[in-house]
Design a protein around this motif. Sequence first.
Motif, short mmCIF file in Angstrom:
data_model
loop_
_atom_site.label_atom_id
_atom_site.label_comp_id
_atom_site.label_asym_id
_atom_site.label_seq_id
_atom_site.Cartn_x
_atom_site.Cartn_y
_atom_site.Cartn_z
N GLY A 101 -3.38 -0.96 -2.66
CA GLY A 101 -4.32 0.14 -2.42
C GLY A 101 -3.66 1.23 -1.62
O GLY A 101 -2.44 1.20 -1.36
N VAL A 102 -4.45 2.20 -1.23
CA VAL A 102 -3.94 3.30 -0.42
C VAL A 102 -3.69 2.84 1.01
O VAL A 102 -2.73 3.25 1.66
CB VAL A 102 -4.92 4.49 -0.44
N ARG A 103 -4.56 1.97 1.51
CA ARG A 103 -4.50 1.58 2.92
C ARG A 103 -4.14 0.12 3.07
O ARG A 103 -4.36 -0.70 2.18
CB ARG A 103 -5.86 1.83 3.59
N ASP A 104 -3.61 -0.20 4.24
CA ASP A 104 -3.39 -1.59 4.62
C ASP A 104 -4.76 -2.22 4.86
O ASP A 104 -5.67 -1.58 5.38
CB ASP A 104 -2.55 -1.64 5.89
N VAL A 105 -4.89 -3.48 4.50
CA VAL A 105 -6.17 -4.17 4.65
C VAL A 105 -6.63 -4.19 6.11
O VAL A 105 -7.82 -4.21 6.40
CB VAL A 105 -6.09 -5.61 4.08
N ARG A 106 -5.69 -4.16 7.04
CA ARG A 106 -6.08 -4.18 8.46
C ARG A 106 -6.86 -2.93 8.86
O ARG A 106 -7.58 -2.92 9.86
CB ARG A 106 -4.85 -4.31 9.35
N HIS B 207 0.83 -1.20 0.00
CA HIS B 207 0.00 0.00 0.00
C HIS B 207 0.87 1.25 0.00
O HIS B 207 2.03 1.23 0.40
CB HIS B 207 -0.96 0.00 1.20
N ALA B 208 0.30 2.33 -0.46
CA ALA B 208 1.00 3.62 -0.54
C ALA B 208 -0.01 4.70 -0.90
O ALA B 208 -1.08 4.40 -1.45
CB ALA B 208 2.11 3.57 -1.59
N PRO B 209 0.29 5.97 -0.59
CA PRO B 209 -0.61 7.05 -0.98
C PRO B 209 -0.79 7.10 -2.49
O PRO B 209 0.01 6.54 -3.26
CB PRO B 209 0.12 8.31 -0.48
N ARG B 210 -1.82 7.78 -2.92
CA ARG B 210 -2.10 7.89 -4.35
C ARG B 210 -0.96 8.61 -5.06
O ARG B 210 -0.30 9.48 -4.51
CB ARG B 210 -3.41 8.66 -4.59
N GLN B 211 -0.75 8.21 -6.31
CA GLN B 211 0.25 8.80 -7.20
C GLN B 211 1.65 8.75 -6.58
O GLN B 211 2.41 9.70 -6.61
CB GLN B 211 -0.16 10.23 -7.57
N ASP C 19 -7.34 5.90 13.05
CA ASP C 19 -7.40 7.22 12.44
C ASP C 19 -6.01 7.70 12.05
O ASP C 19 -5.81 8.24 10.95
CB ASP C 19 -8.03 8.24 13.42
N LEU C 20 -5.06 7.49 12.93
CA LEU C 20 -3.69 7.90 12.65
C LEU C 20 -3.11 7.13 11.47
O LEU C 20 -2.50 7.70 10.56
CB LEU C 20 -2.83 7.72 13.89
N SER C 21 -3.33 5.82 11.46
CA SER C 21 -2.83 4.99 10.35
C SER C 21 -3.45 5.43 9.03
O SER C 21 -2.77 5.49 8.00
CB SER C 21 -3.14 3.51 10.61
N TYR C 22 -4.73 5.73 9.07
CA TYR C 22 -5.44 6.15 7.86
C TYR C 22 -4.85 7.43 7.30
O TYR C 22 -4.58 7.53 6.09
CB TYR C 22 -6.92 6.34 8.20
N VAL C 23 -4.63 8.43 8.15
CA VAL C 23 -4.11 9.72 7.68
C VAL C 23 -2.67 9.57 7.19
O VAL C 23 -2.27 10.21 6.22
CB VAL C 23 -4.21 10.78 8.80
N MET C 24 -1.91 8.71 7.82
CA MET C 24 -0.54 8.46 7.35
C MET C 24 -0.56 7.71 6.02
O MET C 24 0.25 8.00 5.13
CB MET C 24 0.25 7.69 8.40
N ASP C 25 -1.49 6.77 5.87
CA ASP C 25 -1.58 6.04 4.60
C ASP C 25 -1.99 6.96 3.46
O ASP C 25 -1.62 6.72 2.30
CB ASP C 25 -2.59 4.89 4.73
N LEU C 26 -2.76 7.99 3.75
CA LEU C 26 -3.13 8.96 2.72
C LEU C 26 -1.94 9.80 2.28
O LEU C 26 -1.98 10.45 1.24
CB LEU C 26 -4.23 9.90 3.24
N GLY C 27 -0.88 9.78 3.08
CA GLY C 27 0.30 10.58 2.75
C GLY C 27 0.22 12.00 3.26
O GLY C 27 1.09 12.82 2.96
N LEU C 28 -0.80 12.33 4.06
CA LEU C 28 -0.95 13.68 4.59
C LEU C 28 0.02 13.96 5.72
O LEU C 28 0.51 15.07 5.88
CB LEU C 28 -2.38 13.89 5.10
N VAL C 29 0.27 12.94 6.52
CA VAL C 29 1.04 13.10 7.75
C VAL C 29 2.18 12.10 7.76
O VAL C 29 2.06 10.99 7.22
CB VAL C 29 0.12 12.88 8.97
#
Length: 536
Positions: free
Chosen positions: A180-185, A42-46, A329-339
């Motif tokens: 995908g953008v996020r880890d399946v977990r 997984h990794a942020p978009r683009q 929440d933290l994992s999600y925002v980090m996976d988006l590449g924002l933080v």
Amino acid sequence: MRFFNTAGPVNPADHYCLDPLSRFDLEEIFSLIRQKKYFVLHAPRQTGKTSCMLALMQYLNDTGEYLSLYTNIESAQAAREDVTGGIRSVMSSIGIYARDFLGNQFVLDHDNEILQERGAYNALEEVLSRWSSHEQLPIVLIIDEVDALIGDTLISLLRQLRSGYSRRPANFPSSIILCGVRDVRDYRIYSDQEKSIITGGSAFNIKAESLRLGNFSKIEVKSLCLQHTEETGQKFEPEALEKIWENSQGQPWLVNALGYEVCFKMETGKNRSVSISPGMIEEAKTRLILRHETHLDQLADKLREERVRRIVEPMIEGTSVDSTINDDDLSYVMDLGLVTRGPDGLQIANSIYREVIPRQLTTITSYNLEATIPRAPFIRPDGRLDTRYLFTEFQQFYRENSGSWLEIAQYREAGPQLLLMAFLQRVVNGGGRIEREYGLGRGRLDLLIIWSVQSGETQRIVIECKVLHHSYEKTIRDGLSQTYRYADTCSATESHLVIFDRTPEKPWDEKIFNTEEVYSGTEDHPVMFLVTVWGM
């Protein structure tokens, strides 16, 4: 001629690019595949996931040991909770990619028959089973955009892959990579059928590893840019390469977008005899931000999500995340590449995102300010920015407008800081720029206005923003020390400390003040540093 790529997978014949297989630990991935593991990348978009997975597919097929297929199933997102429509779309995507990449018609020849025969909740498992049994080589299936699916469609997909796992490799894909953008977990999937939240970890508990595709390193950023120099002769000044890194922190789309903007869109940069300077990179950065590029708009759109707000809002304030915030929440925002995690804790991923976030959160306010606040009165006849007039006017503006604005602001707790940044942006746009530093637990927001004067002089104006939590004396004492440290780092020509007093019912006449304070330093390092303090 090749160019910097900002859309879709890289093609080495057309694009400057790094070797996609060098972007991750190929030996680790190959080891997982040899062990017949199912895992996540997984990794942020683009960030380059598709380019890397296409290269991995080719690499595996070239070994002659595997039949590997990359497929993108994003089209199934439109089915939403329609499991039949979603699974039909997934199977169709697998069949189309197999036909186009491998010349293999098996899935396309059997998917509709199997769907009618087995039904949506078993059809994907059955078609993958029959295909695996039909092929002589073990299948490695790479499924991209898995987390684009929602609800029962996503649950069904994960469960069918899990159900077939025990029959690999003879009767099911030997290895499956979910991308995908996020880890399946981190999937939190609402099942309309079961009327409950299903976690990705429970629906796909056969995952062996979760790998993350990172940003470019500083060396890789330089290597990518120097491909342009080798091809065209146009040089990047060392400081310009540093500026690209500073603005992007290696985020692949940002690196390529800055390179494309400065070398292929800006008139000055199109002249190959002109070396790319740091100033040109700053101009390219501003153009990308003002043009609302899709990448930046998509990222900013996530700011409306509540789970993103819970992390980003205290970062703008400089406070700490509420203890009730969960790791998801933290994992999600980090996976988006924002933080990202920096040496001083959590911080916004790069300077471009730091600028985009407050702009996006105050878009309508900024439009209103353009219509009501003229820039001219804030600029002195000698071209210097009149900061005393600026802060005096903002005090009155804040007094008149903060109440109504904060009532409707989504990021209400960070509202004062956002309103100040919107006001400053209106005044500074066109004559300078604002650099922002903010993050969790810093206790303040740091702003630096860089303003170019007609004489060639540059004003470097530091603004430290704090919210009154204790006494004025302690807030000012702490603020003076913080302002001094930031001003010293930035070589500031003047410094201001803004204190927002959000005490309910306190009269405005007690909140609004202006004073000059001197920071005297410490016993080991005495100084005489003047700071203008503005109360609001």
